[in-house]
Design a protein around this motif. Structure first.
Motif, PDB file in Angstrom:
ATOM      1  N   LEU A 175       0.824  -1.210   0.000  1.00 40.24           N
ATOM      2  CA  LEU A 175       0.000   0.000   0.000  1.00 40.24           C
ATOM      3  C   LEU A 175       0.858   1.260   0.000  1.00 40.24           C
ATOM      4  N   LEU A 176       1.904   1.281   0.822  1.00 39.71           N
ATOM      5  CA  LEU A 176       2.736   2.474   0.905  1.00 39.71           C
ATOM      6  C   LEU A 176       3.411   2.766  -0.429  1.00 39.71           C
ATOM      7  N   LYS A 177       3.914   1.725  -1.093  1.00 41.09           N
ATOM      8  CA  LYS A 177       4.564   1.933  -2.386  1.00 41.09           C
ATOM      9  C   LYS A 177       3.565   2.384  -3.442  1.00 41.09           C
ATOM     10  N   ARG A 178       2.355   1.853  -3.387  1.00 38.74           N
ATOM     11  CA  ARG A 178       1.340   2.284  -4.355  1.00 38.74           C
ATOM     12  C   ARG A 178       0.988   3.751  -4.150  1.00 38.74           C
ATOM     13  N   LEU A 179       0.922   4.161  -2.879  1.00 43.09           N
ATOM     14  CA  LEU A 179       0.625   5.559  -2.596  1.00 43.09           C
ATOM     15  C   LEU A 179       1.750   6.478  -3.074  1.00 43.09           C
ATOM     16  N   VAL A 180       2.991   6.056  -2.838  1.00 43.71           N
ATOM     17  CA  VAL A 180       4.139   6.907  -3.153  1.00 43.71           C
ATOM     18  C   VAL A 180       4.427   6.932  -4.644  1.00 43.71           C
ATOM     19  N   TYR A 181       4.359   5.754  -5.301  1.00 46.34           N
ATOM     20  CA  TYR A 181       4.805   5.660  -6.693  1.00 46.34           C
ATOM     21  C   TYR A 181       3.670   5.673  -7.718  1.00 46.34           C
ATOM     22  N   VAL A 182       2.426   5.514  -7.265  1.00 46.86           N
ATOM     23  CA  VAL A 182       1.308   5.487  -8.214  1.00 46.86           C
ATOM     24  C   VAL A 182       0.340   6.642  -7.959  1.00 46.86           C
ATOM     25  N   VAL A 183      -0.266   6.656  -6.780  1.00 45.83           N
ATOM     26  CA  VAL A 183      -1.317   7.638  -6.495  1.00 45.83           C
ATOM     27  C   VAL A 183      -0.747   9.050  -6.383  1.00 45.83           C
ATOM     28  N   PHE A 184       0.330   9.193  -5.641  1.00 43.31           N
ATOM     29  CA  PHE A 184       0.888  10.530  -5.422  1.00 43.31           C
ATOM     30  C   PHE A 184       1.310  11.209  -6.726  1.00 43.31           C
ATOM     31  N   PRO A 185       2.073  10.550  -7.614  1.00 42.81           N
ATOM     32  CA  PRO A 185       2.442  11.233  -8.871  1.00 42.81           C
ATOM     33  C   PRO A 185       1.236  11.597  -9.737  1.00 42.81           C
ATOM     34  N   LEU A 186       0.231  10.701  -9.779  1.00 37.25           N
ATOM     35  CA  LEU A 186      -0.935  10.992 -10.595  1.00 37.25           C
ATOM     36  C   LEU A 186      -1.774  12.126 -10.017  1.00 37.25           C
ATOM     37  N   CYS A 187      -1.710  12.304  -8.695  1.00 36.20           N
ATOM     38  CA  CYS A 187      -2.467  13.374  -8.043  1.00 36.20           C
ATOM     39  C   CYS A 187      -1.639  14.642  -7.871  1.00 36.20           C
ATOM     40  N   ALA A 188      -0.405  14.644  -8.357  1.00 39.20           N
ATOM     41  CA  ALA A 188       0.488  15.780  -8.119  1.00 39.20           C
ATOM     42  C   ALA A 188      -0.110  17.122  -8.550  1.00 39.20           C
ATOM     43  N   PRO A 189      -0.710  17.226  -9.767  1.00 40.56           N
ATOM     44  CA  PRO A 189      -1.326  18.521 -10.130  1.00 40.56           C
ATOM     45  C   PRO A 189      -2.430  18.940  -9.164  1.00 40.56           C
ATOM     46  N   GLY A 190      -3.235  17.973  -8.727  1.00 41.30           N
ATOM     47  CA  GLY A 190      -4.283  18.287  -7.769  1.00 41.30           C
ATOM     48  C   GLY A 190      -3.724  18.687  -6.418  1.00 41.30           C
ATOM     49  N   LEU A 191      -2.634  18.051  -6.007  1.00 41.50           N
ATOM     50  CA  LEU A 191      -1.989  18.407  -4.749  1.00 41.50           C
ATOM     51  C   LEU A 191      -1.422  19.826  -4.804  1.00 41.50           C
ATOM     52  N   VAL A 192      -0.831  20.176  -5.949  1.00 42.67           N
ATOM     53  CA  VAL A 192      -0.284  21.527  -6.094  1.00 42.67           C
ATOM     54  C   VAL A 192      -1.404  22.561  -6.059  1.00 42.67           C
ATOM     55  N   ALA A 193      -2.498  22.288  -6.774  1.00 41.15           N
ATOM     56  CA  ALA A 193      -3.633  23.216  -6.767  1.00 41.15           C
ATOM     57  C   ALA A 193      -4.187  23.394  -5.355  1.00 41.15           C
ATOM     58  N   THR A 194      -4.327  22.286  -4.642  1.00 43.29           N
ATOM     59  CA  THR A 194      -4.817  22.347  -3.265  1.00 43.29           C
ATOM     60  C   THR A 194      -3.854  23.099  -2.371  1.00 43.29           C
ATOM     61  N   ALA A 195      -2.550  22.862  -2.573  1.00 38.53           N
ATOM     62  CA  ALA A 195      -1.539  23.529  -1.752  1.00 38.53           C
ATOM     63  C   ALA A 195      -1.575  25.037  -1.950  1.00 38.53           C
ATOM     64  N   ILE A 196      -1.765  25.486  -3.182  1.00 38.43           N
ATOM     65  CA  ILE A 196      -1.790  26.927  -3.449  1.00 38.43           C
ATOM     66  C   ILE A 196      -2.954  27.591  -2.714  1.00 38.43           C
ATOM     67  N   PHE A 197      -4.133  26.991  -2.807  1.00 38.55           N
ATOM     68  CA  PHE A 197      -5.291  27.585  -2.139  1.00 38.55           C
ATOM     69  C   PHE A 197      -5.162  27.491  -0.619  1.00 38.55           C
ATOM     70  N   SER A 198      -4.563  26.410  -0.132  1.00 39.20           N
ATOM     71  CA  SER A 198      -4.333  26.293   1.302  1.00 39.20           C
ATOM     72  C   SER A 198      -3.335  27.341   1.779  1.00 39.20           C
ATOM     73  N   MET A 199      -2.298  27.603   0.965  1.00 40.15           N
ATOM     74  CA  MET A 199      -1.333  28.645   1.297  1.00 40.15           C
ATOM     75  C   MET A 199      -2.002  30.012   1.371  1.00 40.15           C
ATOM     76  N   ILE A 200      -2.904  30.268   0.434  1.00 42.46           N
ATOM     77  CA  ILE A 200      -3.604  31.556   0.432  1.00 42.46           C
ATOM     78  C   ILE A 200      -4.460  31.702   1.690  1.00 42.46           C
ATOM     79  N   LEU A 201      -5.127  30.617   2.089  1.00 45.11           N
ATOM     80  CA  LEU A 201      -5.921  30.664   3.318  1.00 45.11           C
ATOM     81  C   LEU A 201      -5.047  30.979   4.523  1.00 45.11           C
TER      82      LEU A 201
END
Length: 270
Positions: A175-201
């Motif tokens: 599970l940890l490897k799937r999260l790190v090497y599969v889910v996380f890279p595919l969600c990277a644009p969404g994570l960046v978008a979320t991070a920007i709005f969270s930073m603004i908050l």
């Protein structure tokens, strides 16, 4: 005819949007005497840097550093917890619809006015010795940022095809490897978008900073800005100058991350 009308409407909307920004820049560069006697003039008759020099003669560098540290730390904590929480809510089945109950609770916290939890949080921070500390402010900011991040990341993780994870599991990835090497890279644009709005908050937060920070050296930018509006009057030049200075880091971050932000909102994985 319709094309010209459309163009005129667009330019009018742009001018309406830019007018407060032009007024802010114009006021920041006006001499103090001209601000009070120039009426509705947008641009200064002569350029003055007195407002900016007044800021830099103080501890504005320390205040910007405080805000950056707190906003970045709050965003990092929120993204980490929200990523695992959103993944569990999307991928696992919970008994008695506890996942729906949890999401409703998160939504209620997000919609709740922060002042409702301000006094209990103040008592808690005081009892554990985190008043007037950056760590206490980072933890308090989770009231704003964590529910927002969870709701944002739910959609991005749902867009990750389950078949890709199953293929990784068949290749022996836990599970940890799937999260790190599969889910996380595919969600990277969404994570960046979320991070920007969270930073603004976190960057714009005022209430908890006002309640929890008592020493001027620990102030954040929004709390510092409020000092220019007093019962004796408003220091318009310094107020506009600090508005420009405090906006530049977020504008630079959003501009640099623009491609990831657009990819995050147009994320449609095949």
């Amino acid at each position: 005819m319709m094309r010209y009308l459309h163009t005129a409407t667009v330019w009018f909307a742009v001018a309406l949007f830019l007018m407060p920004i032009v007024w802010m820049f114009g006021t920041a560069f006006k001499p103090a005497g001209e601000i009070l006697h120039s009426g509705t003039s947008l641009l200064p008759s002569e350029v003055s840097l007195d407002a900016f020099l007044s800021l830099w003669s103080g501890n504005i560098n320390t205040l910007i550093a405080n805000t950056v540290i707190v906003a970045l730390s709050a965003t990092a904590v929120s993204l980490t917890i929200a990523f695992f929480s959103a993944y569990a809510l999307v991928r696992y089945s919970f008994p008695a619809k506890l996942d729906i109950v949890f999401l409703l609770l998160v939504l209620v916290i997000k919609m709740m006015p922060p002042i409702v939890v301000a006094i209990p949080l103040y008592s808690l921070m005081n009892s554990i010795g985190l008043l007037n500390t950056k760590l206490g402010l980072v933890l308090a900011y989770q009231v704003y940022t964590l529910p927002f991040c969870i709701w944002m990341l739910l959609g991005f993780i749902r867009d990750v095809p389950l078949e890709i994870e199953e293929a990784g599991a068949m290749d022996g990835a836990n599970l940890l490897k799937r999260l790190v090497y599969v889910v996380f890279p595919l969600c990277a644009p969404g994570l960046v978008a979320t991070a920007i709005f969270s930073m603004i908050l976190g960057w714009n937060e005022f209430l908890f900073s006002l309640l929890f920070m008592h020493l001027p050296d620990n102030f954040t930018i929004p709390l510092f800005i409020s000092n220019f509006m007093t019962e004796d009057g408003t220091a318009w030049g310094e107020l506009m100058a600090v508005g420009i200075v405090s906006s530049l880091p977020m504008l630079a971050l959003a501009s640099y991350m623009q491609r990831y932000l657009l990819r995050g909102f147009s994320m449609g994985l095949k």
